[in-house]
Design a protein around this motif. Structure first.
Motif, mmCIF file in Angstrom:
data_model
loop_
_atom_site.group_PDB
_atom_site.id
_atom_site.type_symbol
_atom_site.label_atom_id
_atom_site.label_comp_id
_atom_site.label_asym_id
_atom_site.label_seq_id
_atom_site.Cartn_x
_atom_site.Cartn_y
_atom_site.Cartn_z
ATOM 1 N N ALA A 44 0.834 -1.199 0.000
ATOM 2 C CA ALA A 44 0.000 0.000 0.000
ATOM 3 C C ALA A 44 0.867 1.247 0.000
ATOM 4 N N LEU A 45 0.439 2.202 -0.787
ATOM 5 C CA LEU A 45 1.114 3.495 -0.841
ATOM 6 C C LEU A 45 0.337 4.493 0.002
ATOM 7 N N HIS A 46 1.033 5.510 0.494
ATOM 8 C CA HIS A 46 0.376 6.594 1.196
ATOM 9 C C HIS A 46 1.127 7.880 0.891
ATOM 10 N N THR A 47 0.663 8.973 1.438
ATOM 11 C CA THR A 47 1.314 10.253 1.175
ATOM 12 C C THR A 47 2.068 10.734 2.401
ATOM 13 N N SER A 48 3.106 11.504 2.134
ATOM 14 C CA SER A 48 3.877 12.169 3.188
ATOM 15 C C SER A 48 4.202 13.560 2.674
ATOM 16 N N GLY A 49 3.456 14.549 3.142
ATOM 17 C CA GLY A 49 3.608 15.880 2.565
ATOM 18 C C GLY A 49 3.236 15.842 1.088
ATOM 19 N N ARG A 50 4.117 16.320 0.245
ATOM 20 C CA ARG A 50 3.823 16.367 -1.187
ATOM 21 C C ARG A 50 4.240 15.103 -1.918
ATOM 22 N N TRP A 51 4.678 14.081 -1.193
ATOM 23 C CA TRP A 51 5.214 12.887 -1.829
ATOM 24 C C TRP A 51 4.298 11.681 -1.656
ATOM 25 N N ILE A 52 4.332 10.791 -2.631
ATOM 26 C CA ILE A 52 3.764 9.451 -2.492
ATOM 27 C C ILE A 52 4.899 8.536 -2.065
ATOM 28 N N VAL A 53 4.656 7.742 -1.020
ATOM 29 C CA VAL A 53 5.706 6.871 -0.486
ATOM 30 C C VAL A 53 5.154 5.474 -0.259
ATOM 31 N N ASP A 54 6.069 4.509 -0.139
ATOM 32 C CA ASP A 54 5.645 3.137 0.149
ATOM 33 C C ASP A 54 5.687 2.890 1.650
ATOM 34 N N SER A 55 5.480 1.648 2.061
ATOM 35 C CA SER A 55 5.374 1.334 3.487
ATOM 36 C C SER A 55 6.670 1.572 4.248
ATOM 37 N N SER A 56 7.803 1.644 3.535
ATOM 38 C CA SER A 56 9.086 1.921 4.188
ATOM 39 C C SER A 56 9.401 3.411 4.215
ATOM 40 N N GLY A 57 8.536 4.234 3.617
ATOM 41 C CA GLY A 57 8.777 5.668 3.564
ATOM 42 C C GLY A 57 9.566 6.109 2.354
ATOM 43 N N ALA A 58 9.886 5.170 1.452
ATOM 44 C CA ALA A 58 10.629 5.507 0.241
ATOM 45 C C ALA A 58 9.697 6.118 -0.794
ATOM 46 N N ARG A 59 10.183 7.114 -1.490
ATOM 47 C CA ARG A 59 9.361 7.791 -2.475
ATOM 48 C C ARG A 59 9.017 6.868 -3.642
ATOM 49 N N VAL A 60 7.752 6.935 -4.095
ATOM 50 C CA VAL A 60 7.298 6.262 -5.306
ATOM 51 C C VAL A 60 6.767 7.335 -6.242
ATOM 52 N N LYS A 61 7.468 7.574 -7.318
ATOM 53 C CA LYS A 61 7.017 8.555 -8.308
ATOM 54 C C LYS A 61 6.158 7.847 -9.346
ATOM 55 N N LEU A 62 4.905 8.269 -9.462
ATOM 56 C CA LEU A 62 4.011 7.688 -10.454
ATOM 57 C C LEU A 62 4.380 8.214 -11.837
ATOM 58 N N ARG A 63 4.801 7.297 -12.694
ATOM 59 C CA ARG A 63 5.124 7.606 -14.095
ATOM 60 C C ARG A 63 4.238 6.704 -14.942
ATOM 61 N N CYS A 64 3.046 7.200 -15.211
ATOM 62 C CA CYS A 64 1.975 6.343 -15.708
ATOM 63 C C CYS A 64 1.653 6.625 -17.170
ATOM 64 N N VAL A 65 0.938 5.678 -17.743
ATOM 65 C CA VAL A 65 0.314 5.872 -19.047
ATOM 66 C C VAL A 65 -1.162 5.505 -18.902
ATOM 67 N N ASN A 66 -2.033 6.262 -19.548
ATOM 68 C CA ASN A 66 -3.465 5.970 -19.524
ATOM 69 C C ASN A 66 -3.797 4.826 -20.471
ATOM 70 N N TRP A 67 -4.643 3.928 -19.990
ATOM 71 C CA TRP A 67 -5.137 2.822 -20.813
ATOM 72 C C TRP A 67 -6.657 2.835 -20.692
ATOM 73 N N ALA A 68 -7.336 3.151 -21.778
ATOM 74 C CA ALA A 68 -8.783 3.328 -21.748
ATOM 75 C C ALA A 68 -9.516 2.004 -21.661
ATOM 76 N N GLY A 69 -10.553 1.974 -20.803
ATOM 77 C CA GLY A 69 -11.423 0.806 -20.700
ATOM 78 C C GLY A 69 -12.857 1.198 -20.414
ATOM 79 N N HIS A 70 -13.178 2.467 -20.677
ATOM 80 C CA HIS A 70 -14.480 3.010 -20.270
ATOM 81 C C HIS A 70 -15.501 3.082 -21.402
ATOM 82 N N MET A 71 -15.170 2.534 -22.564
ATOM 83 C CA MET A 71 -16.043 2.687 -23.724
ATOM 84 C C MET A 71 -17.119 1.585 -23.752
#
Length: 412
Positions: free
Chosen positions: A24-51
């Motif tokens: 599970a991820l959570h936030t710490s200030g302006r950052w998204i971090v994992d359970s150990s407190g390490a930063r996880v930067k979301l570098r995502c691509v959108n994949w449509a499935g809503h049609m």
């Protein structure tokens, strides 16, 4: 090894074991971090499935595993996977039935949809006996096996292309100033039920680490005339519905005007921000037509005023800011990497702004085409990074042009 290399490796290790352990991820200030407190930067691509077919696009071209491998090998660590409330509330629908129904819903021939269905089965044999929600589960688990997080995004209520001022999916029907063009399909109670259903579903698919409240909220001139009181009310209810069903999830919250404006949070924060601590992520969209300005300095200033200020540390509203949609046409030009001059300028500005803040993002989009869109079968998506037949990158320079956005340079 640098501090940020270590952070990146910890995030990858967590993602690799998503199918076994809930990272599970959570936030710490302006950052998204994992359970150990390490930063996880979301570098995502959108994949449509809503049609109208109710399943993620492209499965008539490639296997789920092949697409998941492409995403991972391209340097993305996350997919923003879109869905409709129609699908979320009809979880037992067989894919064969959804394709058959899509013909009438989209206004195309039954034979065309049957042919697409058979092609999808030939590439992904499990579809022959699958439900639409089951396909989402298979896609999420395949992404997870490659170390890819999933953010579920409620794009629309009525399964269809998004977004306009007449599609009936823009603003809650229970809000003040009802307008059919914006709200006729946006049934508020069904929306809450759909969010809860998808959050419950994600408990069995630990690759899902977050859910968006709703894509590109937009109001008619008769709506949202009460200092955004309806936005605060219903966004809060949506966040609670998600959190009650799965307390591990990040909750992505966009503003008004097609996800381009969160400026009002400066004066009045969302109550949910404190009642569900360390889970809220602010969400913004940016396209060349989004109204931020015509020069890079104007765009950066406007983005800062409308949303960028939210990552300032130590404020009551401080949280990560996720640019969950931005994009350009990847073919047809003659400037850098085959972009048009205007797209080239806009992309350089976004890359500069996002790299400077080292913020989280999701590129629109993965899909090279759609099963059906706006009454046309095999509709090509020129903003898709994949070719129309999903055989590879539409533009070989795409990842290069994203520049330092793919890197991690900052953290808690």
């Amino acid at each position: 090894m640098s501090k940020f290399s270590s952070i990146g490796n910890l995030a990858v290790l967590c993602a690799i074991f998503l199918s076994v352990v809930q990272c599970a991820l959570h936030t710490s200030g302006r950052w998204i971090v994992d359970s150990s407190g390490a930063r996880v930067k979301l570098r995502c691509v959108n994949w449509a499935g809503h049609m109208e077919t109710h399943i993620p696009e492209g499965l008539q071209h490639q296997s789920v595993s092949t697409i998941a491998s492409f995403i991972a090998n391209s340097g993305f660590n996350c997919v923003r996977l879109t869905y409709s409330i129609d699908m979320a509330l009809d979880t037992s629908q067989k894919v064969s039935d959804s394709f058959a129904a899509a013909a009438g819903l989209a206004g195309v021939s039954s034979s065309d949809m049957e042919a697409l269905y058979q092609e999808a089965v030939s590439k992904n044999s499990f579809i022959a006996s699958a439900t639409t929600l089951g396909v989402f589960g298979t896609v999420i688990d395949a992404l997870s096996s490659k170390g890819i997080y999933t953010i579920l995004d409620n794009q629309v209520s009525k399964a269809s292309w998004c977004c306009s001022g007449t599609d009936g999916n823009g603003w809650w029907d229970a809000a003040s100033g009802y307008n059919a063009d914006y709200s006729r399909y946006f049934n508020t109670q069904n929306w809450l039920k759909g969010l809860s259903a998808m959050a419950s579903f994600s408990n069995s698919h630990t690759g899902v680490v977050g859910m968006s409240i709703r894509n590109e909220l937009r109001a008619a001139s008769t709506q949202d005339q009460n200092n955004h009181a309806d936005w605060y009310t219903y966004v809060g209810q949506g966040a609670e519905a998600i959190h009650s069903a799965n307390s591990n999830l990040l909750i992505m919250i966009g503003g008004i005007s097609y996800d381009t404006d969160l400026s009002f949070i400066y004066n009045k924060n969302l109550d949910t921000f404190t009642s569900i601590p360390n889970r809220i992520v602010w969400e913004i969209h940016a396209y060349s037509w989004s109204g931020y300005g015509s020069t890079c300095s104007d765009i950066e200033s406007s983005l800062g005023n409308k949303a960028g200020y939210l990552i300032a540390e130590g404020k009551s509203y401080t949280a990560p800011l996720w640019m969950s949609e931005f994009g350009v046409g990847w073919s047809g030009g003659n400037v850098d990497g085959g972009l048009t001059s205007s797209d080239d300028s806009f992309l350089k500005c976004i890359v500069s702004y996002m790299s400077g803040n080292d913020a989280d993002w999701a590129l629109w989009a993965l899909q090279g085409d759609y099963y059906v869109r706006q009454g046309q079968v095999s509709f090509e998506e020129t903003f898709g990074i994949l070719k129309k037949d999903w055989s590879g990158l539409r533009n070989s320079e795409t990842l290069t042009l994203l520049g330092n956005m793919l890197k991690v340079s900052q953290g808690p």
